[in-house]
Every structure is written in C-alpha cells, then in structure tokens.
Write an enzyme that holds these catalytic residues in place. Sequence first.
Site, PDB file in Angstrom:
ATOM      1  CE  LYS A 157      -4.265  -1.806   1.944  1.00 32.47           C
ATOM      2  NZ  LYS A 157      -5.163  -1.807   3.135  1.00 32.47           N
ATOM      3  CD  GLN A 211     -11.865  -2.685   0.260  1.00 34.75           C
ATOM      4  OE1 GLN A 211     -11.195  -1.429  -0.437  1.00 34.75           O
ATOM      5  NE2 GLN A 211     -11.238  -3.986   0.359  1.00 34.75           N
TER       6      GLN A 211
END
Length: 272
Positions: free
Chosen positions: A65, A245
């Site tokens: 990420k 999400q």
Amino acid sequence: MDDYAVWGNPIAQSLSPLIQGKFAQQTQQAMNYEAKLGDLDTFDQQLATFFSQGAKGCNVTAPFKSRAYQLADEHSERARLAQACNTLKKLEDGRLYADNTDGIGLVTDLQRLNWIKPHQRILILGAGGATQGVLLPLLQAQQNIVLANRTLAKAQTLVEIFQPYGEIQAVAMDNIPCQSYDLIINATSAGLSGNTAPVSADILKLGQAFYDMQYAKGSDTPFIAHCKHLGLMNVSDGLGMLVAQAAHSFHLWRGVMPDFAKVYCEVKKEIP
C-alpha cells in the site's frame, strides 16, 4: 473488457475477485478482475507493466500500500493523510491516481450496522497503518476518537497529523480512560498472533458495540470470540468493511455505486 486486479503478497486468499465480479454483474459493467501476486523486489516494475498493457485500475493490499502510494502521480486527501493507498486508477492522460477507500469503507459498514451517528465516542485499539487509513473519514463523520496504542508516541504522532480534522486524543494502551464508549474498534493484529484482545476485560465492558477490522473465514476472529465470551454480543468483524471499501473503489473506476449490502450478504453466505 477492461482489466483490473488486486495486488498483494500473499494474495491467494483474497475475496476481492469474488466481490468485484459481483459488483460488475450487478451493475452490468464489462470488466475483468484478477488476483495478482506481487513480487517483493520487482513490484514497481510489475505495476508499471500492468498499466502499460492497458489496465484501467487496481486494488493494492499488504505489503504494497505504501509503495503504490509512492508510485502514483496524484493523490486523494485521504490517501495523502494515510500515506498509503488501496486503490489506483489510470487517468485519461496516463497518470495514476491514488485513493484510500478503507476509511470510507469502514464508515459505510458502520452505517449498515446503524452504529454511527455524530458525536459518538470511539475507542480505537492500535495506531498502525490500518488505523491511519481510517481516521480521516471517521473524523469527517464527527466521531470523537480515543486512540490507544502500546507505544504512546506512535499514537501521539497520528494525533498530531489528524487533530486539525476533529476530536482525537492519544492514550497508552494500559492507561485508557474509564468512560463509556459507543464503539470499540480493534485495529491491532491481536488475535492473529494468538492474543485475544489488546486490552483488559474491564475496558471492553465499557463499550456498547465492538468492531474488529480483521475477519476470519467461517469463524469469529479471536477478538470477536473474546467479546462474546465476556457476554458482549453487539459485535461485527471486518467483512462488511472489506466489501464496502471495494464498492468505493468500484465507484471510482466505473462511476456507478453498487449495492454493497446486497453483495455483502451474498459473500457472507458463499465463503467457507
């Protein structure tokens, strides 16, 4: 057929292809979505190749990420504050746009549960990357946050970053204020490593509802099981956050918001 993927290492366990496939079917979008194993050494090149071959976007999970965030050309505010992204979109000019939909996914799932309204007191356990990714949307939802971490300085660092956006304070995990909490969120990996909870039963019993950002296929997470053992039954794991999400990522890519709650129910029934 537009190409999308989720990148991670490991990645075989990912539910994202199942979830995104259901969103595409529900909204009649022509897209292909696959799980791809990122290489720890060559991930940057893998991602560049993926987009050079015409891909439109991707999700990114652990441990990439932060690296994906660094590779992007433009960033949403929530990605910038998280210093990490879970969603990349290729813009029309070829640049990469980074977003972080984890926090808005959490808020969306809390709305599904009817567990969020303005000016609640939320206790968050843990001040790692998972927490940093969700703080902005929670503060934008007018939540008053107590952030507890074993290393107080780490929690204080996040408070310094996010204090301009709302009510947030840092405390040590062993010095949590004895007051009622509308919601207690476990954002630590406690439970995955064999520990059932990062705080005492006395602290947990101050909560009205309990949310674990982790989820476990086919069983309760250790944190949720521990809450139930204490007689605390207003509990939820993070599967709804995962689906939500993903829905916000899908909306960024395709311009249409799927019915996340419907897909959540379908996924919950299908996973072993």
